[in-house]
Design a protein around this motif. Structure first.
Motif, PDB file in Angstrom:
ATOM      1  N   ILE A 129      38.579 -18.562  -8.883  1.00 11.43           N
ATOM      2  CA  ILE A 129      39.276 -18.615 -10.197  1.00 11.43           C
ATOM      3  C   ILE A 129      38.515 -18.182 -11.248  1.00 11.43           C
ATOM      4  O   ILE A 129      37.199 -19.037 -11.433  1.00 11.43           O
ATOM      5  N   ASP A 130      38.661 -17.076 -12.047  1.00  4.79           N
ATOM      6  CA  ASP A 130      37.763 -16.639 -13.074  1.00  4.79           C
ATOM      7  C   ASP A 130      38.174 -16.935 -14.545  1.00  4.79           C
ATOM      8  O   ASP A 130      37.533 -16.857 -15.294  1.00  4.79           O
ATOM      9  N   ALA A 131      39.499 -17.079 -14.471  1.00  8.39           N
ATOM     10  CA  ALA A 131      40.184 -17.456 -15.859  1.00  8.39           C
ATOM     11  C   ALA A 131      41.614 -18.384 -15.553  1.00  8.39           C
ATOM     12  O   ALA A 131      42.184 -18.194 -14.516  1.00  8.39           O
ATOM     13  N   VAL A 132      42.049 -19.339 -16.520  1.00  8.61           N
ATOM     14  CA  VAL A 132      43.060 -20.070 -16.420  1.00  8.61           C
ATOM     15  C   VAL A 132      43.983 -19.800 -17.338  1.00  8.61           C
ATOM     16  O   VAL A 132      43.366 -19.940 -18.701  1.00  8.61           O
ATOM     17  N   ALA A 133      45.226 -19.300 -17.538  1.00 10.19           N
ATOM     18  CA  ALA A 133      46.032 -18.948 -18.482  1.00 10.19           C
ATOM     19  C   ALA A 133      47.481 -19.674 -17.939  1.00 10.19           C
ATOM     20  O   ALA A 133      48.120 -19.063 -17.103  1.00 10.19           O
ATOM     21  N   THR A 134      47.880 -20.760 -18.917  1.00  9.56           N
ATOM     22  CA  THR A 134      49.152 -21.164 -18.486  1.00  9.56           C
ATOM     23  C   THR A 134      49.811 -22.045 -19.575  1.00  9.56           C
ATOM     24  O   THR A 134      49.570 -22.092 -20.797  1.00  9.56           O
ATOM     25  N   GLU A 135      51.151 -22.304 -19.376  1.00 12.81           N
ATOM     26  CA  GLU A 135      51.831 -23.048 -20.413  1.00 12.81           C
ATOM     27  C   GLU A 135      52.291 -24.219 -19.466  1.00 12.81           C
ATOM     28  O   GLU A 135      53.040 -24.390 -18.530  1.00 12.81           O
ATOM     29  N   VAL A 136      51.958 -25.457 -20.114  1.00 16.39           N
ATOM     30  CA  VAL A 136      52.180 -26.761 -19.606  1.00 16.39           C
ATOM     31  C   VAL A 136      53.500 -27.304 -19.839  1.00 16.39           C
ATOM     32  O   VAL A 136      54.403 -26.682 -20.757  1.00 16.39           O
ATOM     33  N   PHE A 137      53.920 -28.376 -19.268  1.00 13.52           N
ATOM     34  CA  PHE A 137      55.282 -29.021 -19.375  1.00 13.52           C
ATOM     35  C   PHE A 137      55.340 -29.277 -20.914  1.00 13.52           C
ATOM     36  O   PHE A 137      54.481 -29.697 -21.478  1.00 13.52           O
ATOM     37  N   LEU A 138      56.172 -28.492 -21.657  1.00 14.21           N
ATOM     38  CA  LEU A 138      56.423 -28.944 -23.137  1.00 14.21           C
ATOM     39  C   LEU A 138      57.428 -30.201 -23.549  1.00 14.21           C
ATOM     40  O   LEU A 138      57.414 -30.436 -24.612  1.00 14.21           O
ATOM     41  N   GLY A 139      57.699 -30.963 -22.474  1.00 18.12           N
ATOM     42  CA  GLY A 139      58.537 -31.882 -22.821  1.00 18.12           C
ATOM     43  C   GLY A 139      60.134 -31.813 -22.934  1.00 18.12           C
ATOM     44  O   GLY A 139      60.246 -30.571 -22.642  1.00 18.12           O
ATOM     45  N   LYS A 140      60.810 -32.646 -23.111  1.00 24.48           N
ATOM     46  CA  LYS A 140      62.282 -32.406 -23.267  1.00 24.48           C
ATOM     47  C   LYS A 140      62.775 -31.516 -24.550  1.00 24.48           C
ATOM     48  O   LYS A 140      62.161 -31.682 -25.572  1.00 24.48           O
ATOM     49  N   PRO A 141      63.701 -30.754 -24.406  1.00 24.57           N
ATOM     50  CA  PRO A 141      64.241 -29.803 -25.467  1.00 24.57           C
ATOM     51  C   PRO A 141      64.674 -30.852 -26.564  1.00 24.57           C
ATOM     52  O   PRO A 141      65.383 -31.681 -26.179  1.00 24.57           O
ATOM     53  N   MET A 142      64.563 -30.383 -27.760  1.00 25.27           N
ATOM     54  CA  MET A 142      64.764 -31.378 -28.853  1.00 25.27           C
ATOM     55  C   MET A 142      65.660 -30.481 -30.005  1.00 25.27           C
ATOM     56  O   MET A 142      65.360 -29.425 -30.012  1.00 25.27           O
ATOM     57  N   SER A 143      66.992 -30.949 -30.396  1.00 23.78           N
ATOM     58  CA  SER A 143      67.547 -30.544 -31.500  1.00 23.78           C
ATOM     59  C   SER A 143      67.849 -31.671 -32.444  1.00 23.78           C
ATOM     60  O   SER A 143      68.156 -32.662 -32.200  1.00 23.78           O
ATOM     61  N   GLY A 144      68.259 -31.321 -33.866  1.00 22.36           N
ATOM     62  CA  GLY A 144      68.245 -32.140 -34.866  1.00 22.36           C
ATOM     63  C   GLY A 144      66.921 -33.269 -35.006  1.00 22.36           C
ATOM     64  O   GLY A 144      65.932 -32.672 -34.756  1.00 22.36           O
ATOM     65  N   LYS A 145      67.030 -34.165 -35.530  1.00 17.82           N
ATOM     66  CA  LYS A 145      65.935 -35.106 -36.174  1.00 17.82           C
ATOM     67  C   LYS A 145      65.717 -35.976 -35.087  1.00 17.82           C
ATOM     68  O   LYS A 145      66.373 -36.884 -34.805  1.00 17.82           O
TER      69      LYS A 145
END
Length: 387
Positions: free
Chosen positions: A278-294
């Motif tokens: 592995i020469d580099a790591v590029a990623t998006e991890v789990f962002l949690g549950k989708p949210m709307s409203g407050k």
């Protein structure tokens, strides 16, 4: 040759990725843009997700008075039109930093058109919907072709930078790579291709590298890295996502006439043993549950605790397998509510886990955030190097 890069609505991201790929010495940021001391062919424009336009600087005027600018532009455009190949000339005007009405800008454009037309040259003026010609308008009117001009008029303090657009973001290309893929899944997030490009640029450099995405989902980061010429390696703990990734990369090969060097397999990033270098790591991890409203504060605290533990375990597992000096960029969640931004506390512990935070010469200290207006959950781009 001096170039000007017009940045997107979150300019720090564009500056950071330019610095990552081109180095800091050739860059000089100005509000909303960057001056680049490079030849245009030495800037791989289409790999950058945070740059809207790249222009060749024609002149710098020591004034911001519109009448002075107009008096310079009209004869300069007449003179330059003589060096353009025969045929109809198409002109558009894009201004940045000026308090003008569309009517005033149109008047200037019509004056240029009239003067050029008086030489016997057929000319067409692209009407302004806004004070700058959009990427879609530039592409539709072929303003980066030899008989097209998108003239950039950029206010930088007390001076005016005049440039001609050489490249503009390929909006249709992004749409095709995003929406035409055979498999997408909103439940694991919809990572925009231009953001994937930024993540890759913050993590990678030389094209001989193999880029790992340990949370690959449907393969957007792998797709964009493959188009840049990297070998790509993806893992995900969901077998369905690996199936989607493989089918999407097979589609990429057919649709864009590329032969990506890739592998993808099921693997939990918190304990998996990667089989390739592995020469580099590029990623998006789990962002949690989708949210709307407050959201309720309790919900935010629960989300932070869950993502914090997942990312800490993944970072520790990666640290045990990465070579010192390996660069990584993780898109991690940042929560916006009650007028504040809430970041993962893990960032303050990053050195204890085995990483060093990346700093940028031309970006002020603080988190790099990608967020659309009104979003509760944005993305912080955490860029680190394995210690």
């Amino acid at each position: 040759m001096t170039l000007i890069a017009i940045l997107g609505r979150q300019p720090e991201l564009g500056i950071a990725e330019l610095e990552s790929i081109l180095g800091s010495e050739c860059l000089k940021p100005i509000p909303g843009a960057v001056m680049i001391e490079k030849e245009v062919q030495d800037v791989p424009f289409f790999r950058f997700g945070g740059i809207m336009k790249l222009g060749k600087v024609l002149n710098v005027l020591e004034t911001t008075q519109w009448r002075d600018i107009e008096e310079y532009l009209i004869p300069a455009c007449v003179e330059h039109s003589a060096s353009v190949p025969e045929g109809k000339l198409t002109i558009g005007l894009s201004t940045y930093g000026y308090q003008l009405s569309n009517k005033m800008l149109e008047r200037t454009g019509l004056s240029i058109k009239k003067a050029v037309k008086a030489t016997g040259r057929p000319v067409r003026l692209v009407p302004n919907k806004d004070l700058d010609i959009s990427a879609a308008q530039v592409l539709h009117n072929k303003l980066t072709h030899e008989n097209g001009w998108d003239l950039i008029i950029y206010r930088d303090g007390g001076r005016t930078i005049l440039a001609r657009t050489a490249f503009v973001q390929d909006i249709e290309g992004y749409t095709a790579r995003d929406q035409a893929r055979p498999h997408r899944d909103a439940r694991v997030g919809m990572l925009p291709p231009k953001l994937a490009q930024i993540i890759i640029n913050l993590a990678a450099g030389d094209k001989s590298q193999t880029i790992l995405d340990p949370f690959c989902g449907t393969g957007v980061i792998l797709q964009e890295a493959a188009l840049m010429g990297y070998a790509v390696y993806g893992t995900d703990n969901d077998a369905r996502m690996i199936d989607y990734t493989q089918k999407n990369l097979d589609w990429l090969q057919t649709r864009f006439n590329v032969t990506p060097k890739y592998s993808a397999e099921v693997g939990d990033a918190t304990r998996f043993k990667w089989k390739q270098a592995i020469d580099a790591v590029a990623t998006e991890v789990f962002l949690g549950k989708p949210m709307s409203g407050k959201p309720e504060p309790k919900i935010i605290r629960e989300e932070i605790a869950e993502v914090q533990q997942l990312l800490k375990n993944a970072l520790r597992n990666l640290a045990s397998q990465l070579k010192p000096g390996t660069k990584c960029c993780f898109a991690i969640p940042a929560w916006f509510y009650d007028g504040n931004v809430h970041l993962l506390p893990l960032i303050d512990q990053i050195e204890k886990i085995g990483y060093t935070l990346t700093t940028f010469r031309h970006v002020r200290p603080g988190p790099l955030i990608y967020r659309r207006e009104g979003q509760i959950v944005g993305r912080q781009l955490l860029t680190v190097t394995k210690s």
